[in-house]
Design a protein around this motif. Sequence first.
Motif: not given
Lengths: 165, 264
Positions: A22, A63, A65, A61, B39-40, A41, B35, B1, A18-20, A2, B3-6
């Motif tokens: 933060l 993203l 994006v 907490t 993360k976990q 964490d 979220i 975390m 990346e989408a992930r 993205p 990864d994924f598609t958003y």
Amino acid sequence: MPQISLTVNGKPVSATVEARTLLVELLRDKLHLTGTHVGCDTSQCGACTVQVDGMSVKSCTMLAVQAEGASVLTIEGLVNADGSLHPMQAMFREHHALQCGYCTPGMVMSAIDLVETHPEGLSEEQIRHGLEGNLCRCTGYHNIVKAIAAAWPLMHNKALPVAAE
Amino acid sequence: MYDFTYAKPASLADAAKALGGDVEAKALAGGMTFIPVLKQRLNKPSTVIDLGALGLSGIKVEGNKLIIGAMTTHGTVAASTEVNKAIPALADLASNIGDRQVRYRGTIGGSLANNDPSACYPSAVLALGATIKTNERTISADDYFQGMFTTALNPGEIITEVHFSIPEKAAYAKFANPASRYAMVGVFVAKTTAGVRVAITGAGQNGVFRHAAFEAALAKSFTPDALNGIATPVDEMNADIHGSAAYRAHLVGVMAKRAVAAAQ
């Protein structure tokens, strides 16, 4: 991956993430704004608090994006053009509201939002309740509460109607 | 975390299609639980469907109903003049969920879809006999909650609104875990023309539940003393490092009395 565009401390920023990723990772690792800290964490400590469209949020907490199009304010964005401190920073210094300083950026960002959203005044109880999302392991909070109470009249340009302590 | 598609669909139909067509896709509301879970690495979604662009937030009163959009944040509910006027107990409940930062992002729909056994909102929805509106149907609170982290929602079904009937009296009393602010025990009492309903969160082994013995006693006399001597079954209570089952059973009675006192 993205592509996102947002405003950070008043400046337009575009980044590929990346989408992930933060929001705090974007701020610290890509934009090198390392004043925003990561203290836990588990989304509890609040050291990573920044303002997104004027609201204090935990940037660990959210993203990156999700910040598309948003205006983000970090601790680095508080300082005035002449280099003088924001009133909240000045009062944290004046009242010795920090020891190790690790939680301080998050405390300051959270406190500014708390004061801005309470133009009618802030009691000590409201300040303590308002800080539930920010953990400090060394000050015992007393001086943080004092600093926030002292910043209220400076930020609202009038005397605090209800003394915090 | 992982990864994924958003994806951030612009319509409810597109969101439902994206969720319904992929069993590994997950919906993202406020993200205040999801979220941290990501993360976990406790969840590995293929696609995260952000519900933030569907126009699902808002508060309105229609007749005797208070209607709250699913993406309305806790902070918005807490500060709402409509909610404070119609069901002040609900605004009070929202004002004590998590912390300020969490309340800016966490949503009522997210809380209900997740149905955490210690979340606050399920107790209000069950005690007030609310109805949950989705993109497919309307579900009554009594049918909706089906145990810890389990609801009547179908895969791909999205909560759009929560409809509350405005009660005569209501109050919520929470004994919060001092670290997480989740309910060790939370009791919501509501008195309506149809009777009294009492819903308990945080305590039960199977998530939120109604307390029939309390309801019967309060229907006769809506006073804290009416609950004297009514036990809560210890073997149905949750036990963890924060409190034993016996401790929680005792707290249920204490918090119920406080809620009834506050609702006078």
